[in-house]
Motif scaffolding. Structure first.
Motif, PDB file in Angstrom:
ATOM      1  N   GLY A 104       0.798  -1.221   0.000  1.00  0.00           N
ATOM      2  CA  GLY A 104       0.000   0.000   0.000  1.00  0.00           C
ATOM      3  C   GLY A 104       0.831   1.271   0.000  1.00  0.00           C
ATOM      4  N   ASP A 105       2.143   1.135   0.243  1.00  0.00           N
ATOM      5  CA  ASP A 105       3.020   2.315   0.243  1.00  0.00           C
ATOM      6  C   ASP A 105       3.321   2.773  -1.186  1.00  0.00           C
ATOM      7  OD1 ASP A 105       3.164   2.497   2.964  1.00  0.00           O
ATOM      8  OD2 ASP A 105       5.102   1.472   3.142  1.00  0.00           O
ATOM      9  N   GLU A 106       3.822   4.005  -1.268  1.00  0.00           N
ATOM     10  CA  GLU A 106       4.178   4.569  -2.572  1.00  0.00           C
ATOM     11  C   GLU A 106       5.641   5.001  -2.587  1.00  0.00           C
ATOM     12  OE1 GLU A 106       1.645   7.955  -3.117  1.00  0.00           O
ATOM     13  OE2 GLU A 106      -0.166   6.727  -3.266  1.00  0.00           O
ATOM     14  N   PHE A 107       6.212   5.085  -3.785  1.00  0.00           N
ATOM     15  CA  PHE A 107       7.488   5.777  -3.946  1.00  0.00           C
ATOM     16  C   PHE A 107       7.424   6.577  -5.233  1.00  0.00           C
ATOM     17  CE2 PHE A 107       9.842   3.191  -7.146  1.00  0.00           C
ATOM     18  CZ  PHE A 107       9.008   2.071  -7.216  1.00  0.00           C
ATOM     19  N   VAL A 108       8.211   7.647  -5.272  1.00  0.00           N
ATOM     20  CA  VAL A 108       8.237   8.520  -6.437  1.00  0.00           C
ATOM     21  C   VAL A 108       9.487   8.175  -7.240  1.00  0.00           C
ATOM     22  CG1 VAL A 108       8.347  10.904  -7.241  1.00  0.00           C
ATOM     23  CG2 VAL A 108       7.035  10.335  -5.166  1.00  0.00           C
ATOM     24  N   ALA A 109       9.329   7.941  -8.541  1.00  0.00           N
ATOM     25  CA  ALA A 109      10.483   7.605  -9.375  1.00  0.00           C
ATOM     26  C   ALA A 109      10.524   8.510 -10.595  1.00  0.00           C
ATOM     27  CB  ALA A 109      10.429   6.145  -9.805  1.00  0.00           C
ATOM     28  N   SER A 110      11.751   8.823 -10.992  1.00  0.00           N
ATOM     29  CA  SER A 110      11.958   9.561 -12.236  1.00  0.00           C
ATOM     30  C   SER A 110      11.480   8.708 -13.397  1.00  0.00           C
ATOM     31  CB  SER A 110      13.441   9.867 -12.407  1.00  0.00           C
ATOM     32  OG  SER A 110      13.715  10.201 -13.754  1.00  0.00           O
ATOM     33  N   LYS A 111      10.795   9.312 -14.357  1.00  0.00           N
ATOM     34  CA  LYS A 111      10.367   8.471 -15.480  1.00  0.00           C
ATOM     35  C   LYS A 111      11.466   8.291 -16.510  1.00  0.00           C
ATOM     36  CE  LYS A 111       7.558  12.026 -17.715  1.00  0.00           C
ATOM     37  NZ  LYS A 111       6.155  12.412 -17.922  1.00  0.00           N
ATOM     38  N   LYS A 112      12.598   8.964 -16.300  1.00  0.00           N
ATOM     39  CA  LYS A 112      13.750   8.720 -17.171  1.00  0.00           C
ATOM     40  C   LYS A 112      14.662   7.711 -16.467  1.00  0.00           C
ATOM     41  CE  LYS A 112      12.505  11.614 -20.373  1.00  0.00           C
ATOM     42  NZ  LYS A 112      12.800  13.027 -20.461  1.00  0.00           N
ATOM     43  N   LEU A 113      14.362   6.435 -16.675  1.00  0.00           N
ATOM     44  CA  LEU A 113      15.134   5.363 -16.048  1.00  0.00           C
ATOM     45  C   LEU A 113      15.403   4.287 -17.079  1.00  0.00           C
ATOM     46  CD1 LEU A 113      13.271   4.557 -12.680  1.00  0.00           C
ATOM     47  CD2 LEU A 113      15.241   6.056 -12.986  1.00  0.00           C
ATOM     48  N   TYR A 114      16.341   3.402 -16.752  1.00  0.00           N
ATOM     49  CA  TYR A 114      16.551   2.179 -17.526  1.00  0.00           C
ATOM     50  C   TYR A 114      15.196   1.471 -17.691  1.00  0.00           C
ATOM     51  CZ  TYR A 114      17.673  -2.814 -17.927  1.00  0.00           C
ATOM     52  OH  TYR A 114      17.714  -4.130 -18.296  1.00  0.00           O
ATOM     53  N   ASN A 122       6.638  -0.787 -12.542  1.00  0.00           N
ATOM     54  CA  ASN A 122       5.251  -0.773 -13.003  1.00  0.00           C
ATOM     55  C   ASN A 122       4.545  -2.101 -12.773  1.00  0.00           C
ATOM     56  OD1 ASN A 122       4.604   1.771 -13.946  1.00  0.00           O
ATOM     57  ND2 ASN A 122       5.449   1.411 -15.989  1.00  0.00           N
ATOM     58  N   HIS A 123       5.261  -3.201 -12.964  1.00  0.00           N
ATOM     59  CA  HIS A 123       4.583  -4.499 -12.999  1.00  0.00           C
ATOM     60  C   HIS A 123       4.932  -5.393 -11.811  1.00  0.00           C
ATOM     61  CE1 HIS A 123       3.177  -3.164 -16.817  1.00  0.00           C
ATOM     62  NE2 HIS A 123       4.419  -3.073 -17.297  1.00  0.00           N
ATOM     63  N   SER A 124       6.211  -5.767 -11.659  1.00  0.00           N
ATOM     64  CA  SER A 124       6.573  -6.717 -10.588  1.00  0.00           C
ATOM     65  C   SER A 124       6.168  -6.207  -9.209  1.00  0.00           C
ATOM     66  CB  SER A 124       8.079  -6.963 -10.573  1.00  0.00           C
ATOM     67  OG  SER A 124       8.468  -7.602 -11.741  1.00  0.00           O
ATOM     68  N   TYR A 125       6.385  -4.930  -8.968  1.00  0.00           N
ATOM     69  CA  TYR A 125       6.133  -4.394  -7.624  1.00  0.00           C
ATOM     70  C   TYR A 125       4.654  -4.403  -7.268  1.00  0.00           C
ATOM     71  CZ  TYR A 125      10.974  -2.656  -7.072  1.00  0.00           C
ATOM     72  OH  TYR A 125      12.340  -2.543  -6.934  1.00  0.00           O
ATOM     73  N   LYS A 126       3.784  -4.475  -8.293  1.00  0.00           N
ATOM     74  CA  LYS A 126       2.336  -4.531  -8.016  1.00  0.00           C
ATOM     75  C   LYS A 126       2.000  -5.704  -7.109  1.00  0.00           C
ATOM     76  CE  LYS A 126      -0.066  -1.770 -11.239  1.00  0.00           C
ATOM     77  NZ  LYS A 126       0.381  -1.897 -12.653  1.00  0.00           N
ATOM     78  N   ASN A 127       2.719  -6.840  -7.339  1.00  0.00           N
ATOM     79  CA  ASN A 127       2.426  -8.034  -6.543  1.00  0.00           C
ATOM     80  C   ASN A 127       2.739  -7.837  -5.066  1.00  0.00           C
ATOM     81  OD1 ASN A 127       2.020  -9.025  -9.066  1.00  0.00           O
ATOM     82  ND2 ASN A 127       3.274 -10.852  -8.824  1.00  0.00           N
ATOM     83  N   PHE A 128       3.638  -6.887  -4.770  1.00  0.00           N
ATOM     84  CA  PHE A 128       3.982  -6.605  -3.365  1.00  0.00           C
ATOM     85  C   PHE A 128       3.129  -5.469  -2.803  1.00  0.00           C
ATOM     86  CE2 PHE A 128       8.335  -7.761  -5.172  1.00  0.00           C
ATOM     87  CZ  PHE A 128       8.248  -9.087  -4.795  1.00  0.00           C
ATOM     88  N   GLY A 129       2.301  -4.860  -3.666  1.00  0.00           N
ATOM     89  CA  GLY A 129       1.525  -3.704  -3.225  1.00  0.00           C
ATOM     90  C   GLY A 129       2.379  -2.456  -3.083  1.00  0.00           C
ATOM     91  N   TRP A 130       3.500  -2.391  -3.801  1.00  0.00           N
ATOM     92  CA  TRP A 130       4.348  -1.183  -3.783  1.00  0.00           C
ATOM     93  C   TRP A 130       3.989  -0.365  -5.018  1.00  0.00           C
ATOM     94  CZ3 TRP A 130       9.554  -4.326  -3.521  1.00  0.00           C
ATOM     95  CH2 TRP A 130       9.594  -5.033  -2.300  1.00  0.00           C
ATOM     96  N   ASN A 131       3.558   0.857  -4.803  1.00  0.00           N
ATOM     97  CA  ASN A 131       3.021   1.636  -5.916  1.00  0.00           C
ATOM     98  C   ASN A 131       3.959   2.755  -6.331  1.00  0.00           C
ATOM     99  OD1 ASN A 131       0.571   0.104  -5.870  1.00  0.00           O
ATOM    100  ND2 ASN A 131       0.026   1.243  -4.009  1.00  0.00           N
ATOM    101  N   VAL A 132       4.348   2.730  -7.602  1.00  0.00           N
ATOM    102  CA  VAL A 132       5.237   3.769  -8.116  1.00  0.00           C
ATOM    103  C   VAL A 132       4.410   4.956  -8.601  1.00  0.00           C
ATOM    104  CG1 VAL A 132       5.299   2.738 -10.443  1.00  0.00           C
ATOM    105  CG2 VAL A 132       7.138   4.276  -9.712  1.00  0.00           C
TER     106      VAL A 132
END
Ligand SMILES: Cc1ncc(COP(=O)(O)O)c(C=O)c1O
Lengths: 428, 181
Positions: A104-114, A122-132
């Motif tokens: 349920g937590d969030e983190f802010v990420a630069s959209k200019k990334l590898y 975007n995808h794998s972290y969804k399963n952990f409930g970590w929201n970018v």
């Protein structure tokens, strides 16, 4: 005595940090401790090790003396308090997030990334409930706007893959500080030779050692550096660090390990339980690579600048995105954050579009057509026909992988040969 | 002494000199930092005397717990303070009344009291604040490098074992390590 307070320079640390002669044999090069496990001195010692009451080796998933040299080496080069080596750059990112985030937590990420990191977030972290929540490094205010009470960290790359983008680390660090969250910087493309994010407010640095640090295209690896700068106990936001841990009979990691508690949390809660340990053999190869990091990195940058300058004058080329070029959008940021050189990975656009891209990668003879960066060898890829093939044209352009885009990772060959190969392939 | 950053030689000198350490604010609970440091320093050959008024008279790992510094019958070389910064001053004042006077006041990680430090230094004591002797010992003996910590030391000499095992290291002779700060 006068010498006792000297702080060694970067080249000295690249060779010596973490690598004293082996205490048992006197071996001067770091031995490859290719073993799963380590005998305990006695029963009492074993209990102390398992309880984190003594420093030492138990089992290579948790720690290994070859990997430990690598950890100290990179921590020293980055100016951090401690490091943790893991199996890959992506594993480093997961372990860092695992120590910070709850479902349920969030983190802010630069959209200019590898691109691989964008996928992971975007995808794998969804399963952990970590929201970018994505923010745009070209408009710093988007980072501030993206912060909510659920935000646990900010994630950026110093120099971003693939497009030669330099991120304003200090400005984003100030936003992180105001928000009371740590700034995580992926320093893979810059390496600490070009830029030390901790000097500009990074609290944690992550690396894909696979690239320039290892530098020879032979080993996958990742590393986490704890800057020792973040106060994990200020509020109750980071229970892995500031609350009694049931895994260790109620120990509180931050109060026990002070300014290297984050690295310990990543090791004893993340690596221990999730398991992506680095092989000691890979650690050895990467360590050998790091010994020449300052020499290699300077040559990479000098070659890259020469190639970028040459390309920007060619009739076949529409644009070159290398921050080391005067007039480039990121030239001022590059001068501030990476004055010795703007790295060796950049993109350019072919006037001939998709077909010209396919032709170029097919015609090169010195450049290798593959999906990696940071090798002694010069590397080339046409993202639209490979790594980004599955995206729509609009998505490709958005990701900096439009049909005309080619990415180079400039190697250590003679620059005349690198340029000659491109010239031949462009005009073939 | 600049209490924001200590030369390694200063810390090494202290750890190489003191033999008997009184640990004020000691907790007998096994998951507390003071217990960690207590056990570790005992294993490295220091005599560590726990001080805690609520536990006085009991024994931990063979060491008798005292209620206060002045109850300890033997001379003390160093007082290691595991109490909040605001509680340090009276502890230093009590240490100053001891005969012989301890040589070192050491305040643990996060503990800092500049007034108490000044008082101790004026009386000729060495002072360390906001550090852990276990971590500093591990760092200067190179043991802590096994868990990836930046020891901030370089050396072309091999580290010395402590005792019989292979995983315990000693501080070794002073000139062995080239201290970086
Ligand atoms: C900037 C950046 N970060 C992270 C990674 C992921 O690293 P690894 O492939 O070692 O998992 C890469 C790999 O391309 C990268 O370029």
């Amino acid at each position: 005595m006068a010498d006792a307070d000297r702080i060694p320079g970067f080249a000295t640390l690249s060779i010596h940090a973490g690598a004293k002669p082996d205490p048992t044999t006197g071996a001067r090069a770091t031995p490859i401790y290719q073993t799963t496990s380590f005998v305990f001195d006695d029963v009492e010692h074993a209990a102390s090790l398992f309880g984190l009451q003594a420093f030492g080796n138990i089992y290579t998933r948790i720690g290994n003396p070859t990997c430990a040299v690598l950890e100290e080496r990179v921590a020293a080069l980055e100016g951090g308090t401690a490091g943790l080596a893991v199996a890959s750059g992506h594993a480093a990112q997961v372990i860092v997030m695992h120590a910070l985030m709850m479902p349920g937590d969030e983190f802010v990420a630069s959209k200019k990334l590898y691109g691989g990191s964008i996928n992971q977030f975007n995808h794998s972290y969804k399963n952990f409930g970590w929201n970018v929540v994505w923010a745009d490094p070209d408009d710093i205010s988007t980072f501030e706007k993206a912060i909510t009470p659920k935000t646990k960290c900010i994630f950026i790359e110093s120099i971003a893959n693939p497009g030669g983008i330099v991120t304003d680390i200090e400005a984003i660090g100030n936003i992180a500080r105001k928000a009371g969250v740590p700034l995580i910087v992926d320093n893979t493309l810059a390496t600490p030779y070009l830029c030390k994010p901790i000097d500009y407010g990074a609290d944690v640095v992550v690396h894909s050692l696979t690239k320039f640090l290892g530098g020879h295209g032979n080993s996958i690896g990742g590393l986490i550096v704890d800057a020792g700068s973040f106060n994990w106990s200020r509020d109750k936001k980071y229970p892995m660090l500031c609350e009694p841990r049931p895994e260790y009979s109620g120990m509180v990691l931050h109060e026990t390990f002070g300014n290297f508690a984050f690295a310990i949390a990543c090791r004893v809660l993340g690596l221990r339980d999730l398991g992506p340990a680095l092989s000691p053999f890979n650690a050895f190869l990467i360590l050998t690579g790091i010994e020449t990091l300052p020499l290699r990195m300077q040559r990479h940058c000098d070659n890259a600048l020469a190639v970028a300058e040459w390309l920007s004058k060619r009739p076949e080329i529409a644009w070159v995105s290398y921050p080391g070029l005067p007039g480039n959008k990121y030239n001022t940021l590059a001068a501030k954050y990476a004055p010795k050189g703007a790295g060796a990975v950049f993109t350019f656009g072919l006037k001939g579009g998709y077909d010209a891209g396919v032709k170029l990668v097919s015609n090169v003879k010195l450049f290798s057509h593959l999906a990696n960066i940071g090798d002694t060898r010069s590397l080339i890829i046409h993202p639209a026909s490979t790594t980004h093939k599955q995206l729509s044209d609009a998505q490709k352009v958005q990701a900096g992988a439009g049909p005309d885009v080619v990415r180079l990772s400039i190697g250590l060959e003679d620059k005349e040969d690198i340029i000659a190969d491109l010239e031949e392939a462009l005009t073939a | 002494m600049n209490h924001d950053s200590y030369p390694d030689s200063y810390i090494r000198g202290i750890l190489n000199t003191v033999k008997t350490v009184a640990m004020v604010g000691f907790s007998p609970k096994e998951n507390r930092p003071s217990y960690f440091a207590f056990k570790y320093l005992l294993e490295r050959g220091y005599r560590v005397i726990p001080v805690n008024p609520g536990q006085a008279g009991k024994e931990v790992l063979g060491q008798k717990i005292y209620a206060k510094l002045s109850d300890i019958p033997d001379p003390i070389d160093m007082v290691d303070v595991f109490r909040g910064s605001e509680h340090v001053l009276p502890i230093v004042q009590e240490a100053l009344t001891l005969q012989p006077k301890p040589q070192v006041i050491w305040m643990q990680l996060t503990v800092r009291n500049d007034e108490a430090a000044r008082l101790a230094e004026e009386a000729g004591m060495k002072v360390v604040m906001n550090r852990c002797p276990k971590i500093e010992y591990g760092r200067l003996s190179t043991e802590i490098s096994w868990i990836g910590v930046n020891s901030r030391t370089l050396s072309s000499k091999r580290a010395q074992m402590y005792g019989k095992g292979v995983q315990r290291m000693s501080l070794g002779p002073k000139e062995e390590t080239k201290d970086k700060n």
